[in-house]
Write an enzyme that holds these catalytic residues in place. Structure first.
Site, PDB file in Angstrom:
ATOM      1  N   GLU A  83     -19.405-106.899 -17.860  1.00  0.00           N
ATOM      2  CA  GLU A  83     -18.516-107.640 -18.740  1.00  0.00           C
ATOM      3  C   GLU A  83     -18.920-109.115 -18.802  1.00  0.00           C
ATOM      4  O   GLU A  83     -19.701-109.591 -17.967  1.00  0.00           O
ATOM      5  CB  GLU A  83     -17.075-107.525 -18.238  1.00  0.00           C
ATOM      6  N   ASP A  95     -17.835-107.457 -27.299  1.00  0.00           N
ATOM      7  CA  ASP A  95     -17.816-108.756 -26.635  1.00  0.00           C
ATOM      8  C   ASP A  95     -19.153-109.084 -25.983  1.00  0.00           C
ATOM      9  O   ASP A  95     -19.254-110.036 -25.206  1.00  0.00           O
ATOM     10  CB  ASP A  95     -16.698-108.818 -25.586  1.00  0.00           C
ATOM     11  N   HIS A 139     -20.885-107.079 -23.921  1.00  0.00           N
ATOM     12  CA  HIS A 139     -21.169-106.488 -22.609  1.00  0.00           C
ATOM     13  C   HIS A 139     -22.289-105.462 -22.705  1.00  0.00           C
ATOM     14  O   HIS A 139     -22.465-104.813 -23.736  1.00  0.00           O
ATOM     15  CB  HIS A 139     -19.915-105.903 -21.958  1.00  0.00           C
ATOM     16  N   ASP A 185     -23.820 -95.797 -15.981  1.00  0.00           N
ATOM     17  CA  ASP A 185     -22.544 -96.131 -15.359  1.00  0.00           C
ATOM     18  C   ASP A 185     -21.676 -94.893 -15.194  1.00  0.00           C
ATOM     19  O   ASP A 185     -22.007 -93.804 -15.674  1.00  0.00           O
ATOM     20  CB  ASP A 185     -21.800 -97.183 -16.201  1.00  0.00           C
TER      21      ASP A 185
END
Length: 260
Positions: free
Chosen positions: A143, A136, A138, A67
């Site tokens: 996400e 979380d 991801h 990314d």
């Protein structure tokens, strides 16, 4: 999915480096998938040490990063292209022209995303993809609620992710709100995925990705469908796993010839 529980980040780094080294010796022109963040740093340190001290060669290899932030100027120290150079590729003999990152400064973001997908395909696909996992769940910057079939694209970061990354910036407000990230569908095409998670703050995410249902609310849970996924965690990250003893047993009793 293989879950490997090891004493700490040093042991994890050595185990993953063993897998990378075995791949490179078997296939010198391997394609590596590189992740940023703190999780893969012990791997990069170990590979750099083996290159300097034991002659491990990466000169024929190539790499693709997961990314990149959108909007950071070229050369910004927290751009993922620069982080990967600083933490790993400048420390080994990989050709800089063989290290690829999404173009977060492109005027035409969709075209840049399509070009990145094409470049991965033209390279023959990723042989071994390093991954971390967010608190979380991801994966890369996919996400929660990301499409499980997604490809490389622009994503808006959650406030939690921006807070998690604020420690790398002088001002929390400087953390970009958007990134280009490989999609979950892209990541799943790597031939071997290796996810590293350490610390108690990752325990819930590890439980959800390993033992929870496959769901877009925990994007990393998609790895349950991967034919060759290895999850390496320390004791703290393993603290929420129901079958932790089973994972320890299976790893301790693997055939000697079987690697990660």
């Amino acid at each position: 999915m293989e879950v490997v529980i090891l004493p700490g980040s040093g042991a994890i780094g050595a185990a993953v480096a063993d897998a990378v080294e075995a791949l490179l010796r078997r296939k010198p022109d391997s394609v590596l998938g590189l992740a940023t963040g703190s999780s893969p740093l012990p791997v990069y340190d170990e590979l750099a040490w083996r290159h300097a001290g034991q002659g491990l060669e990466l000169s024929s290899a190539s790499a693709f990063t997961l990314d990149e932030y959108v909007g950071l100027p070229t050369g910004h120290p927290q751009s993922y292209r620069e982080v990967i150079r600083r933490e790993f590729t400048n420390r080994v003999d990989i050709d800089p022209s063989h290290v690829h990152s999404p173009d977060g400064g492109a005027e035409d973001i969709p075209a840049a995303c399509a070009a990145y997908e094409e470049a991965i395909g033209n390279a023959g696909g990723v042989d071994l993809q390093l991954l971390g996992v967010g608190t979380d769940g991801h994966l890369a910057f996919n996400e929660p609620t990301s499409s499980l079939a997604s490809r490389t694209r622009i994503k808006t970061l959650t406030e939690q992710t921006r807070k998690d990354n604020a420690r790398f910036f002088d001002d929390p407000d400087d953390v970009p709100g958007h990134v280009i990230t490989q999609g979950l569908g892209t990541i799943m095409e790597a031939r071997h995925v290796v996810l590293i998670a350490t610390g108690g703050q990752k325990a819930q995410a590890v439980h959800d990705l390993v033992e929870g249902p496959v769901s877009a609310i925990c994007p990393a849970s998609l790895l349950q469908f991967h034919p060759h996924a290895t999850i390496l965690i320390d004791e703290a990250a393993a603290s929420g796993l129901k079958l932790a003893e089973y994972y320890r047993y299976t790893y301790e009793h693997k055939p000697r010839w079987q690697q990660l």
